[in-house]
Design a protein around this motif. Structure first.
Motif, short mmCIF file in Angstrom:
data_model
loop_
_atom_site.label_atom_id
_atom_site.label_comp_id
_atom_site.label_asym_id
_atom_site.label_seq_id
_atom_site.Cartn_x
_atom_site.Cartn_y
_atom_site.Cartn_z
N LEU A 1 -1.57 -7.44 6.06
CA LEU A 1 -2.69 -6.22 6.00
C LEU A 1 -0.90 -5.05 6.91
CD1 LEU A 1 -5.41 -5.18 7.40
CD2 LEU A 1 -3.15 -4.50 8.59
N ILE A 2 -0.17 -6.01 7.85
CA ILE A 2 0.83 -4.62 8.50
C ILE A 2 2.38 -4.54 7.75
CG2 ILE A 2 2.87 -4.77 9.73
CD1 ILE A 2 0.58 -7.14 11.59
N ILE A 3 2.35 -4.98 5.88
CA ILE A 3 3.17 -5.24 5.35
C ILE A 3 2.89 -4.73 4.17
CG2 ILE A 3 4.48 -7.30 6.05
CD1 ILE A 3 4.05 -9.11 3.41
N SER A 4 1.83 -3.74 4.65
CA SER A 4 1.62 -3.44 2.77
C SER A 4 1.25 -1.54 3.09
CB SER A 4 0.04 -3.75 2.75
OG SER A 4 0.24 -5.41 2.68
N PRO A 5 1.54 -1.31 2.01
CA PRO A 5 1.78 0.14 1.32
C PRO A 5 1.39 0.50 0.61
CG PRO A 5 3.70 -0.77 0.81
CD PRO A 5 2.99 -1.81 1.12
N ASN A 6 -0.02 -0.56 0.49
CA ASN A 6 -0.62 0.08 -0.86
C ASN A 6 -2.74 -0.30 -0.30
OD1 ASN A 6 -2.55 -1.44 -3.52
ND2 ASN A 6 -0.32 -0.91 -4.22
N ILE B 1 1.34 -4.62 -12.99
CA ILE B 1 0.51 -4.87 -11.73
C ILE B 1 1.26 -5.36 -10.84
CG2 ILE B 1 -0.87 -6.33 -10.11
CD1 ILE B 1 -2.51 -6.97 -13.06
N LEU B 2 1.33 -4.18 -9.38
CA LEU B 2 3.23 -4.72 -8.86
C LEU B 2 2.50 -4.85 -7.17
CD1 LEU B 2 4.57 -0.80 -9.81
CD2 LEU B 2 5.59 -3.43 -10.72
N MET B 3 3.78 -5.59 -7.22
CA MET B 3 3.05 -6.07 -5.67
C MET B 3 4.24 -5.29 -4.34
SD MET B 3 2.14 -8.22 -3.36
CE MET B 3 1.60 -7.29 -1.40
N THR B 4 3.80 -4.50 -3.65
CA THR B 4 5.01 -3.79 -3.31
C THR B 4 4.67 -3.94 -1.04
OG1 THR B 4 2.41 -1.62 -2.17
CG2 THR B 4 4.66 -1.43 -4.40
N ILE B 5 5.54 -4.21 -1.29
CA ILE B 5 6.05 -4.22 0.63
C ILE B 5 6.90 -3.82 1.39
CG2 ILE B 5 7.21 -6.12 2.22
CD1 ILE B 5 6.52 -8.99 -0.06
N LEU B 6 6.64 -3.16 2.54
CA LEU B 6 6.87 -1.91 3.19
C LEU B 6 7.43 -2.50 4.52
CD1 LEU B 6 7.50 0.92 4.05
CD2 LEU B 6 5.75 1.27 5.11
N PHE B 7 8.95 -2.88 4.69
CA PHE B 7 9.41 -2.97 5.88
C PHE B 7 10.05 -2.38 6.84
CE2 PHE B 7 10.24 -7.58 3.77
CZ PHE B 7 9.04 -8.31 4.23
N ASP B 8 10.04 -1.92 7.82
CA ASP B 8 10.42 -0.79 8.73
C ASP B 8 9.77 -0.38 10.70
OD1 ASP B 8 7.38 -0.44 9.16
OD2 ASP B 8 7.75 1.87 8.96
N TRP B 9 10.37 -0.08 10.87
CA TRP B 9 11.30 -0.87 12.98
C TRP B 9 9.71 -1.42 12.93
CZ3 TRP B 9 8.72 1.75 16.54
CH2 TRP B 9 7.65 2.88 16.51
N MET B 10 8.52 0.01 12.20
CA MET B 10 7.30 -0.37 13.36
C MET B 10 6.27 -1.60 12.55
SD MET B 10 4.35 2.46 12.86
CE MET B 10 4.53 3.97 13.74
N SER B 11 6.53 -2.19 11.17
CA SER B 11 5.68 -3.07 10.61
C SER B 11 6.62 -4.36 11.28
CB SER B 11 6.02 -2.81 9.30
OG SER B 11 7.37 -3.25 9.03
N TRP C 1 -2.12 3.00 -5.71
CA TRP C 1 -2.33 3.40 -4.15
C TRP C 1 -1.74 2.91 -3.35
CZ3 TRP C 1 -5.61 0.04 -8.76
CH2 TRP C 1 -6.44 1.10 -9.19
N ASN C 2 -1.06 3.96 -3.85
CA ASN C 2 0.67 3.30 -3.00
C ASN C 2 0.28 5.09 -2.05
OD1 ASN C 2 1.56 1.00 -3.46
ND2 ASN C 2 2.86 1.62 -4.81
N TYR C 3 -0.22 4.70 -0.93
CA TYR C 3 -0.77 5.82 -0.22
C TYR C 3 0.38 6.78 -0.27
CZ TYR C 3 -0.77 3.13 4.54
OH TYR C 3 0.02 2.08 4.99
N ILE C 4 1.87 5.53 0.58
CA ILE C 4 3.08 6.04 1.81
C ILE C 4 3.15 7.20 0.74
CG2 ILE C 4 4.44 4.36 0.64
CD1 ILE C 4 4.09 4.02 3.79
#
Length: 575
Positions: free
Chosen positions: A103-108, A48-58, A166-169
């Motif tokens: 919600l903003i930082i989730s790519p999942n 069970i993994l927790m994923t976080i996405l940081f890019d300029w938009m988020s 479930w990582n749609y990205i």
């Protein structure tokens, strides 16, 4: 205790927002994306993994959400002063903001659902905060409308099982033609239009005005309603042209409907809520036309002036003794000059007046649309909607800020609340300058737009016509306009958002309730009762009466029974 809690969150959110803003600029300039994945739990071969996405938009969006939240929390300290449960209110607002961050930082899709449902649940609690019948009805409408989107998101999660993650990205670039991804994208669109209150789910947005004004400020600028637009921006690559066209027409109709509705509304907060609906339609329509960056740009600029617009409205309502009807206002510029100044700047920014923040995004969106190969319907609806925005903005200014004061002579209108004014003044600088700053940063290479002079001036022309129509209609107190529409009862139809609140409530409740009534009469109070409970009662009554008849100690009956008893014994003994 409550004051310290407000101050703690105010400073914490403020510092964090500036850190995130500069981090976002750094990521944007260097085109960086950081994808963090950490293991929560491992069981045999299942992780069970927790994923976080940081890019300029988020990062940029988070910084805006936190900055607006800090100002709203500061503003709430005085607005909600005297509330018995101020701490609870502040903590609910913080939970609301944290759900949005999640919600903003989730790519999942799973973690998106957690933030999504967190927003829905906390928004319900905040809408029913004042605990009366109207708030309860509004809260139920808000919660149940959003549940449709939650269900769509759950279905898309189930379909994502086909891909193994479930990582749609991960699947954006190469699963574009896949049928399953097409189906998922349709469910994502359904989820987004319920959260962003597009047609036919628009009725909950004005109803959610039952919440306290600081909550409205937060909801309508950067949190709840923008979650749907943000999700669409994240998924923009996988939408087919068919889905894009559906999205375009839904958003255009919403934009047009909200603009018309706001021109017939008299509730101050509802007018601003309908203007939010109109701007959301504008964002989604430009996204459907193919420019997600422009949609995101308008999302950020709109968040600033809409938050401040609600704060000014809250200040006015607070001082007028909780009166929200604009017909009772008037001449407020004499009593509350600073609030009216801020209110006017936000209104002009909303209309797209050069060179405020709203102008940079709105003007670019209009010109981008004018450059495209579109049909006449889209073009006309776009420009009429822009005219309607100017129309209801200046109608609002006419009714509330100028003219004669129409409330009680004995009033307490003042601007003594320094805390509320500080919260509002913190935003006004960004309402003026942030549009140009974001444009320089986000679009280092400018959009090349080449239009004929008439088309170039069309947006300004429609704004001027809108201002003139708004002024003329307000001058006649809209009575002439209403009487001319009376032959088809059009004014009511337009004021009630094309009867959507009725369709969303009675339209859904009427048939099931009617079937329940028929069932009750036919079954529970009909032949089932006759052959069920009633008949059983009659049978038991008869039996008990016959037994009672035997037990009344009549001499003849008892002797007869003894005789029968003796007869039976003698017969059985002989056998």
């Amino acid at each position: 205790m409550s004051l310290s809690l407000c101050k703690i969150y105010f400073f914490f959110f403020m510092i964090l927002s500036f850190l995130l803003f500069f981090s976002g600029l750094y990521f944007l300039i260097l085109d960086l994306t950081v994808f963090i994945e950490f293991n929560i739990l491992s069981l045999n071969s299942v992780s069970i993994l927790m994923t976080i996405l940081f890019d300029w938009m988020s990062l940029l969006f988070m910084s805006f959400v936190l900055f607006i939240s800090s100002m709203v929390i500061n503003y709430s300290e005085d607005y909600m002063h005297g509330d018995k449960y101020l701490n609870r209110f502040i903590l609910l607002v913080v939970m609301f903001v944290l759900s949005m961050m999640f919600l903003i930082i989730s790519p999942n899709l799973i973690s998106i659902l957690l933030g999504w449902d967190g927003l829905g649940l906390v928004s319900y609690v905040l809408v029913i905060y004042y605990q009366n019948v109207k708030s309860n009805s509004a809260g139920m409408l808000t919660a149940l409308s959003n549940r449709i989107g939650d269900a769509a998101l759950l279905i898309s999660i189930a379909w994502m099982l086909n891909f193994g993650s479930w990582n749609y990205i991960f699947y954006m670039d190469f699963m574009f033609e896949d049928k399953v991804m097409g189906l998922i994208s349709m469910f994502i669109v359904l989820a987004a239009i319920t959260k962003s209150a597009q047609i036919p789910f628009s009725s909950w947005l004005p109803a959610a005005m039952a919440a306290p004004t600081p909550v409205s400020s937060l909801v309508h600028s950067s949190t709840l309603v923008t979650a749907g637009v943000y999700l669409l921006i994240r998924f923009n690559m996988v939408f087919s042209s068919f889905v894009m066209n559906i999205l375009l027409y839904i958003s255009l109709m919403t934009m047009f409907m909200a603009g018309l509705g706001a021109n017939f509304e008299f509730d101050l907060k509802k007018i601003i809520a309908l203007s939010t609906l109109s701007q959301l339609g504008l964002m989604i329509s430009i996204l459907a036309l193919g420019s997600y960056e422009l949609a995101f740009f308008h999302l950020l600029t709109h968040a600033l002036f809409k938050a401040l617009l609600f704060m000014c409205a809250g200040m006015i309502i607070h001082n007028l003794g909780n009166c929200q009807d604009i017909r009772f206002m008037g001449g407020l510029v004499s009593f509350m000059p600073l609030t009216c100044l801020l209110f006017n700047i936000c209104n002009l920014s909303l209309c797209g007046l050069p060179f405020l923040s709203g102008f940079y995004s709105k003007d670019l969106i209009i010109e981008f649309m004018s450059m495209g190969y579109l049909n006449l319907f889209v073009y006309i609806v776009y420009y009429i909607s822009i005219g309607l925005t100017a129309c209801y903005s200046f109608r609002l200014v006419y009714y509330s800020l100028v003219g004669e004061f129409n409330l009680l002579s004995l009033n307490n209108l003042n601007e003594e609340s320094k805390i509320m004014l500080k919260g509002m003044s913190g935003l006004i600088i960004f309402v003026v300058v942030m549009g140009s700053i974001l444009m320089w940063v986000m679009f280092p290479t400018p959009y090349y737009i080449c239009l004929p002079l008439l088309m170039k001036m069309m947006a300004l022309l429609m704004i001027m016509i809108g201002i003139w129509v708004g002024y003329e209609c307000s001058k006649f107190k809209i009575s002439y306009l209403s009487s001319s529409f009376k032959f088809m009862n059009l004014s009511n139809f337009l004021a009630y958002m094309w009867n959507m609140p009725f369709l969303s409530t009675f339209g859904i409740n009427f048939l099931p309730l009617n079937v329940g009534k028929i069932y009750l009469k036919s079954f529970d109070q009909g032949w089932m009762e006759y052959y069920g409970g009633q008949n059983l009662l009659k049978s038991l009554n008869k039996m008990s009466k016959s037994i009672q008849f035997l037990s009344l100690n009549y001499l003849k009956i008892s002797l007869l029974l003894v005789l029968i008893w003796v007869f039976f014994i003698s017969v059985f003994l002989n056998f």
